[in-house]
Every structure is written in C-alpha cells, then in structure tokens.
Design a protein around this motif. Structure first.
Motif, short mmCIF file in Angstrom:
data_model
loop_
_atom_site.label_atom_id
_atom_site.label_comp_id
_atom_site.label_asym_id
_atom_site.label_seq_id
_atom_site.Cartn_x
_atom_site.Cartn_y
_atom_site.Cartn_z
N PHE A 119 0.86 -1.18 0.00
CA PHE A 119 0.00 0.00 0.00
C PHE A 119 0.89 1.24 0.00
CE2 PHE A 119 -2.40 -3.43 1.86
CZ PHE A 119 -3.66 -3.31 1.28
N SER A 120 0.55 2.19 -0.87
CA SER A 120 1.40 3.38 -1.02
C SER A 120 0.54 4.61 -1.26
CB SER A 120 2.37 3.19 -2.19
OG SER A 120 1.65 3.13 -3.42
N ARG A 121 1.22 5.75 -1.33
CA ARG A 121 0.59 7.00 -1.72
C ARG A 121 1.47 7.65 -2.79
NH1 ARG A 121 -0.54 7.41 4.00
NH2 ARG A 121 -2.80 7.64 4.38
N SER A 122 0.84 8.48 -3.59
CA SER A 122 1.60 9.15 -4.64
C SER A 122 2.62 10.14 -4.07
CB SER A 122 0.65 9.88 -5.60
OG SER A 122 -0.16 10.80 -4.85
N TYR A 177 9.18 7.25 0.54
CA TYR A 177 9.68 5.95 0.99
C TYR A 177 9.07 4.81 0.19
CZ TYR A 177 11.57 8.44 5.03
OH TYR A 177 12.26 9.29 5.83
N CYS A 178 7.87 5.03 -0.33
CA CYS A 178 7.24 3.98 -1.13
C CYS A 178 8.05 3.69 -2.39
CB CYS A 178 5.82 4.39 -1.50
SG CYS A 178 4.72 4.58 -0.08
N THR A 207 3.09 0.13 3.47
CA THR A 207 2.72 -1.03 4.28
C THR A 207 2.68 -2.23 3.37
OG1 THR A 207 1.45 0.20 5.93
CG2 THR A 207 0.90 -2.12 5.64
N THR A 208 3.44 -3.26 3.71
CA THR A 208 3.49 -4.47 2.90
C THR A 208 2.75 -5.58 3.64
OG1 THR A 208 5.67 -3.78 2.08
CG2 THR A 208 5.00 -6.06 1.65
N MET A 209 1.84 -6.23 2.93
CA MET A 209 0.94 -7.19 3.56
C MET A 209 0.88 -8.47 2.74
SD MET A 209 -3.12 -6.60 4.42
CE MET A 209 -2.75 -5.19 5.47
N ILE A 210 0.80 -9.59 3.44
CA ILE A 210 0.57 -10.89 2.81
C ILE A 210 -0.91 -11.21 2.89
CG2 ILE A 210 0.84 -13.37 3.18
CD1 ILE A 210 3.75 -12.98 3.58
N ILE A 211 -1.48 -11.64 1.78
CA ILE A 211 -2.90 -12.00 1.72
C ILE A 211 -3.01 -13.44 1.22
CG2 ILE A 211 -5.11 -11.52 0.61
CD1 ILE A 211 -4.32 -8.62 0.44
N GLY A 231 6.73 0.62 6.65
CA GLY A 231 7.89 1.43 6.30
C GLY A 231 8.82 0.64 5.38
N VAL A 232 10.00 1.16 5.21
CA VAL A 232 10.99 0.52 4.33
C VAL A 232 11.64 -0.65 5.06
CG1 VAL A 232 13.09 0.85 2.99
CG2 VAL A 232 11.41 2.70 3.13
N GLU A 233 11.68 -1.80 4.41
CA GLU A 233 12.26 -3.00 5.00
C GLU A 233 13.27 -3.59 4.04
OE1 GLU A 233 13.30 -4.68 7.72
OE2 GLU A 233 11.21 -4.56 8.38
N ALA A 234 14.43 -3.98 4.56
CA ALA A 234 15.47 -4.58 3.73
C ALA A 234 15.00 -5.92 3.16
CB ALA A 234 16.75 -4.76 4.53
N TYR A 235 15.56 -6.31 2.03
CA TYR A 235 15.09 -7.52 1.36
C TYR A 235 15.26 -8.79 2.21
CZ TYR A 235 14.41 -11.00 -2.28
OH TYR A 235 13.94 -12.07 -3.02
N PRO A 236 16.40 -9.02 2.86
CA PRO A 236 16.51 -10.23 3.69
C PRO A 236 15.46 -10.27 4.81
CG PRO A 236 18.68 -9.31 3.29
CD PRO A 236 17.69 -8.29 2.81
#
Length: 295
Positions: free
Chosen positions: A163-166, A170-171, A211-215, A228-233
């Motif tokens: 989920f992001s905003r224009s 950070y998105c 916000t990153t979410m699993i569905i 927020g921003v999360e590193a790939y690992p």
C-alpha cells in the motif's frame, strides 16, 4: 411547725436519693474490668517511623550463604541506605563486603552453569547457533535455502500487496524491493495507491505507507509483514514466518522459530506447551492453531 417537718423530710429524701445514686454509680464502676468481660483499653502505640535510621543486622557469611537472592538484595539495599546516611568507614565497608559476597555468589552460579551446559548440551544455544565464522556461514545459507523453497512452494496460495501514496517518497524505495521478491519467489505482487482508492485503507486497516501485507487467496486471512521501508533479507524472513503462521504450520508462540529450528533449542514449543491457550496444555489436539482471519 408542720412546714419545718416537711422541709426536713424533703431534705432527708433528697439526701437518700443522692446516696442511692452514688452507690449505684459505684457499683457500675466496680462491674467494669476483666471479670465483667469488658476488655481493658489498649495502650496507645506510637506509630513507627518507616524512615527511621536503623542499623541492619548482618549475619555471618555462613548463614548469609543460605539466604535467597531476594533476601540478600534487601539486606544490601538496607545497608546501602544506612551507610549513605551515617557515612562512616565501618558502615560503608560493610556495604561493600555484602556487595563482594553477592559478586562471588554470582560468579559461583556462572561456574556451575558452565558445568551444567557441558553436561546437558541440549540446554546450550551453542548446539544450535555456532559462533565459528565458517559454521555460521553454512547455517545462514541453509536457512536461506529453506525459506526460499518454502515461499516458492506457496506462491500460488498467497500474494503480496504493498500500500502506497503518490506523495510517499519511501514507497518509491520499498517498491523495487517488493518487485525483487516477486522475481525471486514467483509471487503475485500488487501495488495499491490508497490516495486513489481510500476505501482500501479503511478495509485493510492501513494507516502509514508503505505497508506491505501478505494475503491468502480465497480467504480473509492477511498479515502485515512490513511497515515502512524493509530490507530484502528481512522481508523474506517476515514473509516466511507469516506464511507458516497463516498456513497453520506454526503457532503464534513459534513466530520467532526460524528456518530449520523446529523442535530445536530456539523452538518455544519443542518440549511442550508454554501457554494456557495452547490446546495441548489442556490435553486437547492441535487443531485450529493458525491465525484467525481478520474481519
């Protein structure tokens, strides 16, 4: 003459009444006390001053060795306060003698702990988390491989939504990381702009971006894995744990149990239930243990 006799009789009557009243009062007073089951008045006790300066009684070291740590700590605190108040060499020395005793007690406990860890390696984290560099590298590679295979195996069952905003800078940083997850894990990944679709923010409870979410497809189950921003690992790690939880492979108490750590030192439920909500604590079966769908 008659008037004098009347006055005299009245005086005698009043005197007799006064004497009778005095006698009755004396009898009542005589009846008070223990034999008439009237408790004697309690002496007035002076309230003790909790801040009064009292010199603590320090027992011999042989007796002190039998005390529990909370009791020893209380004595040390009392001696500290006493020494800081009187500021004498003897009082301060007694405080540091108690501190030295506590230090040696802790040192002795640590020594016995080392022996216990050698005799019972299953209680030692080193058996599951080696400190040597080469061994740690091999362990990390193994865990990464387990996570990747598991996530790829569930690519058709779950999806990732960011989920992001224009106006969210950070998105723009997080989105390439999420796209990398799509490329390596084979998942469907979707970008949702809540400025264009504000109803999504209310529906999914999103308040900040990204916000990153699993569905989970075909169900109401979902779980936030990054705010927020999360590193790939870290994104892979959280996705792995979330999918295992939503799929019912682990209980919430095992959320910190990493890849390959099942039934080992870092598995909270390796030796049985640890919470009253665990069905096994009441002799039940481990059914319906996965996360309930959010409304």
């Amino acid at each position: 003459m008659n008037g004098g006799r009347f006055a005299l009789g009245l005086s005698l009557l009043l005197a007799a009444s006064a004497a009778a009243a005095q006698t009755a009062r004396a009898e009542r007073e005589a009846r008070t006390g223990y034999w008439w089951y009237q408790a004697p008045p309690k002496p007035v006790e002076k309230a003790e001053d909790p801040e009064a300066l009292v010199k603590p009684a320090i027992p011999p070291m042989a007796e002190l060795a039998t005390w529990t740590p909370p009791k020893i700590r209380k004595l040390i605190e009392q001696q500290r306060d006493y020494a800081a108040t009187v500021l004498t060499v003897d009082a301060v020395s007694d405080f540091w003698r108690l501190q030295d005793f506590a230090r040696r007690k802790a040192r002795a406990f640590a020594g016995v702990t080392q022996i216990a860890m050698l005799q019972h390696p299953e209680l030692n984290a080193k058996s599951a988390n080696p400190m040597v560099g080469d061994a740690r590298d091999q362990l990390s590679a193994y865990k990464n491989d387990v996570r990747r295979q598991y996530l790829r195996g569930h690519a058709q069952e779950f999806a990732l939504v960011m989920f992001s905003r224009s106006t969210c800078g950070y998105c723009r940083v997080q989105w390439p990381i999420v796209q990398r997850f799509q490329e390596e894990m084979g998942w469907q990944v979707t970008l949702m702009d809540i400025d264009r679709r504000p109803e999504l923010a209310q529906r999914f409870g999103v308040e900040i971006t990204p916000t990153t979410m699993i569905i989970r497809r075909g169900s109401q189950q979902r779980m936030v894995i990054a705010s927020g921003v999360e590193a790939y690992p870290n994104l892979i790690q959280m996705a792995y744990q979330a999918v295992r939880l939503l799929a019912g492979d682990i209980r919430p108490e095992q959320f910190m149990t990493g890849a390959g750590e099942e039934d080992g030192f870092f598995d909270a439920l390796a030796n049985g239930p640890v919470s009253a909500t665990d069905p096994r604590a009441l002799g039940g079966d481990l059914v319906g243990a996965s996360v309930e769908p959010r409304p």
